[in-house]
Design a protein around this motif. Structure first.
Motif, PDB file in Angstrom:
ATOM      1  N   THR A   1     112.645  60.749 -17.311  1.00  0.00           N
ATOM      2  CA  THR A   1     111.831  61.043 -16.124  1.00  0.00           C
ATOM      3  C   THR A   1     110.609  61.854 -16.551  1.00  0.00           C
ATOM      4  N   ASP A   2     109.663  62.008 -15.593  1.00  0.00           N
ATOM      5  CA  ASP A   2     108.590  62.980 -15.833  1.00  0.00           C
ATOM      6  C   ASP A   2     109.101  64.356 -15.397  1.00  0.00           C
ATOM      7  N   THR A   3     108.219  65.337 -15.326  1.00  0.00           N
ATOM      8  CA  THR A   3     108.687  66.715 -15.096  1.00  0.00           C
ATOM      9  C   THR A   3     108.650  67.125 -13.626  1.00  0.00           C
ATOM     10  N   VAL A   4     108.400  66.155 -12.727  1.00  0.00           N
ATOM     11  CA  VAL A   4     108.441  66.457 -11.299  1.00  0.00           C
ATOM     12  C   VAL A   4     109.904  66.580 -10.862  1.00  0.00           C
ATOM     13  N   GLY A   5     110.241  67.665 -10.162  1.00  0.00           N
ATOM     14  CA  GLY A   5     111.590  67.800  -9.622  1.00  0.00           C
ATOM     15  C   GLY A   5     112.501  68.636 -10.504  1.00  0.00           C
ATOM     16  N   ALA A   6     113.670  68.963  -9.950  1.00  0.00           N
ATOM     17  CA  ALA A   6     114.631  69.825 -10.650  1.00  0.00           C
ATOM     18  C   ALA A   6     115.257  69.088 -11.832  1.00  0.00           C
ATOM     19  N   ASP A   7     115.602  69.844 -12.870  1.00  0.00           N
ATOM     20  CA  ASP A   7     116.199  69.250 -14.077  1.00  0.00           C
ATOM     21  C   ASP A   7     117.453  68.430 -13.775  1.00  0.00           C
ATOM     22  N   ALA A   8     118.323  68.994 -12.940  1.00  0.00           N
ATOM     23  CA  ALA A   8     119.592  68.313 -12.651  1.00  0.00           C
ATOM     24  C   ALA A   8     119.331  66.966 -11.995  1.00  0.00           C
ATOM     25  N   LEU A   9     118.364  66.953 -11.079  1.00  0.00           N
ATOM     26  CA  LEU A   9     118.027  65.691 -10.406  1.00  0.00           C
ATOM     27  C   LEU A   9     117.418  64.697 -11.384  1.00  0.00           C
ATOM     28  N   ASN A  10     116.611  65.205 -12.296  1.00  0.00           N
ATOM     29  CA  ASN A  10     115.991  64.323 -13.286  1.00  0.00           C
ATOM     30  C   ASN A  10     117.027  63.727 -14.237  1.00  0.00           C
ATOM     31  N   ASP A  11     118.019  64.538 -14.578  1.00  0.00           N
ATOM     32  CA  ASP A  11     119.100  64.011 -15.421  1.00  0.00           C
ATOM     33  C   ASP A  11     119.773  62.834 -14.725  1.00  0.00           C
ATOM     34  N   LYS A  12     120.010  63.040 -13.418  1.00  0.00           N
ATOM     35  CA  LYS A  12     120.682  62.004 -12.638  1.00  0.00           C
ATOM     36  C   LYS A  12     119.800  60.758 -12.526  1.00  0.00           C
ATOM     37  N   LEU A  13     118.534  60.991 -12.204  1.00  0.00           N
ATOM     38  CA  LEU A  13     117.597  59.873 -12.025  1.00  0.00           C
ATOM     39  C   LEU A  13     117.433  59.086 -13.327  1.00  0.00           C
ATOM     40  N   SER A  14     117.340  59.791 -14.457  1.00  0.00           N
ATOM     41  CA  SER A  14     117.134  59.094 -15.728  1.00  0.00           C
ATOM     42  C   SER A  14     118.318  58.180 -16.042  1.00  0.00           C
ATOM     43  N   LEU A  15     119.518  58.656 -15.728  1.00  0.00           N
ATOM     44  CA  LEU A  15     120.706  57.829 -15.953  1.00  0.00           C
ATOM     45  C   LEU A  15     120.713  56.643 -14.985  1.00  0.00           C
ATOM     46  N   GLN A  16     120.300  56.905 -13.716  1.00  0.00           N
ATOM     47  CA  GLN A  16     120.225  55.806 -12.732  1.00  0.00           C
ATOM     48  C   GLN A  16     119.280  54.712 -13.223  1.00  0.00           C
ATOM     49  N   ARG A  17     118.166  55.127 -13.813  1.00  0.00           N
ATOM     50  CA  ARG A  17     117.206  54.149 -14.322  1.00  0.00           C
ATOM     51  C   ARG A  17     117.824  53.307 -15.440  1.00  0.00           C
ATOM     52  N   ALA A  18     118.525  53.975 -16.337  1.00  0.00           N
ATOM     53  CA  ALA A  18     119.164  53.256 -17.449  1.00  0.00           C
ATOM     54  C   ALA A  18     120.202  52.271 -16.914  1.00  0.00           C
ATOM     55  N   ILE A  19     120.992  52.729 -15.944  1.00  0.00           N
ATOM     56  CA  ILE A  19     122.052  51.873 -15.391  1.00  0.00           C
ATOM     57  C   ILE A  19     121.445  50.699 -14.616  1.00  0.00           C
ATOM     58  N   TYR A  20     120.316  50.959 -13.959  1.00  0.00           N
ATOM     59  CA  TYR A  20     119.624  49.901 -13.226  1.00  0.00           C
ATOM     60  C   TYR A  20     119.213  48.772 -14.177  1.00  0.00           C
ATOM     61  N   ILE A  21     118.669  49.140 -15.336  1.00  0.00           N
ATOM     62  CA  ILE A  21     118.264  48.126 -16.321  1.00  0.00           C
ATOM     63  C   ILE A  21     119.487  47.392 -16.875  1.00  0.00           C
ATOM     64  N   GLU A  22     120.545  48.143 -17.122  1.00  0.00           N
ATOM     65  CA  GLU A  22     121.781  47.530 -17.613  1.00  0.00           C
ATOM     66  C   GLU A  22     122.252  46.464 -16.621  1.00  0.00           C
ATOM     67  N   LYS A  23     122.225  46.813 -15.321  1.00  0.00           N
ATOM     68  CA  LYS A  23     122.682  45.874 -14.283  1.00  0.00           C
ATOM     69  C   LYS A  23     121.847  44.600 -14.290  1.00  0.00           C
ATOM     70  N   ILE A  24     120.537  44.750 -14.435  1.00  0.00           N
ATOM     71  CA  ILE A  24     119.670  43.565 -14.454  1.00  0.00           C
ATOM     72  C   ILE A  24     120.060  42.662 -15.619  1.00  0.00           C
ATOM     73  N   LEU A  25     120.249  43.267 -16.822  1.00  0.00           N
ATOM     74  CA  LEU A  25     120.604  42.469 -17.999  1.00  0.00           C
ATOM     75  C   LEU A  25     121.937  41.753 -17.772  1.00  0.00           C
ATOM     76  N   LYS A  26     122.865  42.459 -17.117  1.00  0.00           N
ATOM     77  CA  LYS A  26     124.180  41.854 -16.850  1.00  0.00           C
ATOM     78  C   LYS A  26     124.039  40.627 -15.959  1.00  0.00           C
ATOM     79  N   THR A  27     123.196  40.741 -14.927  1.00  0.00           N
ATOM     80  CA  THR A  27     123.061  39.602 -14.012  1.00  0.00           C
ATOM     81  C   THR A  27     122.382  38.417 -14.697  1.00  0.00           C
ATOM     82  N   LYS A  28     121.687  38.655 -15.822  1.00  0.00           N
ATOM     83  CA  LYS A  28     121.019  37.554 -16.529  1.00  0.00           C
ATOM     84  C   LYS A  28     121.939  36.912 -17.554  1.00  0.00           C
ATOM     85  N   GLY A  29     123.189  37.276 -17.524  1.00  0.00           N
ATOM     86  CA  GLY A  29     124.152  36.635 -18.421  1.00  0.00           C
ATOM     87  C   GLY A  29     124.043  37.070 -19.869  1.00  0.00           C
TER      88      GLY A  29
END
Lengths: 153, 201
Positions: free
Chosen positions: B136-164
């Motif tokens: 993430t960038d530095t906007v927002g609280a660290d804890a939220l950014n940790d969560k958001l950064s993982l959400q982003r990674a998981i989001y990409i993982e999900k897309i790759l999964k749906t593409k077989g």
């Protein structure tokens, strides 16, 4: 109170991150077979089996291409290996810590040919990478090279 | 009589010598160039402790128990001698950066297209190892950014999964705002830092 909580959360997330990072790689897995052509065999302890794409490679494994063929292996530290026809190599030592990027690797080329593209272990500490044959020891300085051991006849 | 004996012994020694030569075809160590052209070298040590350094592309060290001989080869000759090795070397690892719109998991349109490129490239990586690291960038609280950064990674993982895509060797990590691509102070919105790094092996 709030600070303690958020610290806990960060700790939890860090742990989860490290765990998931290590996720797919079991402790004994040093690398993965990426391609095979012809007959490629792995000897592990007293057992041996035909290698196929996706098979893990472990420390102490002897990997052989029987007759005409080849194999490609990618190690955890991003070292890449390819093994040529009528060739045998042994992964004598392989240890790699993906967090600190420290490790140790020793590989023997028993016969035939093997190409090395050394990875992160060598980048951090070139002395930690050793490649040997019956008659030579090769020390690296961040490199790509081929070792060929002609058949003794 | 002593003459005959002498001849026999010499013959025997000569034979031993021949056998010795046949079994002692030297090992060949060939230095290859670095893909980025940076200089490199290897030191070759023989059993008897002789050391030779080769530091020119396609230089070859011929190592036997007794000596090391250096010779110069070239790309064509090495490529011909070791064509199987050239073909079988696994694809080199590659990294991609995908960027996100503000504070969510919406990819920028350029990065949507790049994700398509990543999917196509994956065919060069049999038994693919995919490492997805969210930032993430530095906007927002660290804890939220940790969560958001993982959400982003998981989001990409999900897309790759749906593409077989074979995702059995995938790993996802959120690094929050710890590894900024563009160093900034706290609270700075920076697209280059709102990203997911995909490493293919």
């Amino acid at each position: 109170m709030n600070i303690i909580n958020s610290n806990k959360i960060i700790f939890f997330i860090s742990c989860a991150a490290i765990l998931s990072f290590a996720g797919y790689a079991s402790a004994s897995e040093s690398g993965i077979i990426k391609n095979t052509y012809g007959h490629v065999m792995i000897e592990r302890g007293s057992s041996n089996f035909d290698a196929k794409v996706g098979d893990p490679v472990q420390e102490k494994d002897r990997i052989s291409v029987i007759g005409y063929g080849s194999a490609g292996i990618s190690m955890k530290d991003e070292t890449l290996l390819s093994i040529g026809p009528n060739s045998s190599i042994v992964i004598n030592t392989y240890a790699y810590n993906s967090v600190t990027r420290e490790g140790q690797s020793a590989t023997s080329v028993l016969k035939g040919s093997c190409r090395f593209v050394t990875g992160l272990i060598g980048r951090i500490n070139p002395k930690a990478v050793k490649v040997t044959t019956q008659s030579t020891t090769i020390g690296i300085r961040g490199t790509e090279f081929i070792v060929e051991v002609p058949d003794a006849e | 009589m002593p003459n005959k004996f002498y001849v026999l012994v010499s013959l025997f020694i000569a034979m031993l010598h021949l056998v010795g030569c046949a079994t002692q075809s030297p090992d060949r160590v060939t230095l290859l160039p670095q893909p980025d052209g940076t200089p490199s070298a290897i030191a070759v040590t023989s059993k008897t402790g002789d050391v030779a350094v080769i530091d020119r592309p396609y230089q070859v060290a011929l190592v036997s128990d007794k000596k090391i001989v250096l010779e110069q080869s070239d790309e064509a000759a090495v490529g011909q001698r070791y064509k199987e090795l050239m073909k079988a070397l696994p694809a080199r690892p590659k990294s991609y950066q995908l960027y996100f719109e503000n504070s969510g998991t919406q990819l920028t349109s350029a990065s949507e297209k790049l994700l398509q490129v990543v999917q196509n490239t994956l065919k060069d990586y049999p038994a693919p190892e995919i490492i997805i690291i969210g930032h993430t960038d530095t906007v927002g609280a660290d804890a939220l950014n940790d969560k958001l950064s993982l959400q982003r990674a998981i989001y990409i993982e999900k897309i790759l999964k749906t593409k077989g895509i074979d995702t059995s060797r995938i790993s996802t990590v959120g690094r929050g705002s710890r590894d900024l691509l563009v160093p900034t102070g706290k609270g700075v919105s920076e697209e280059k830092n709102r990203r997911v790094e995909i490493r293919l092996k």
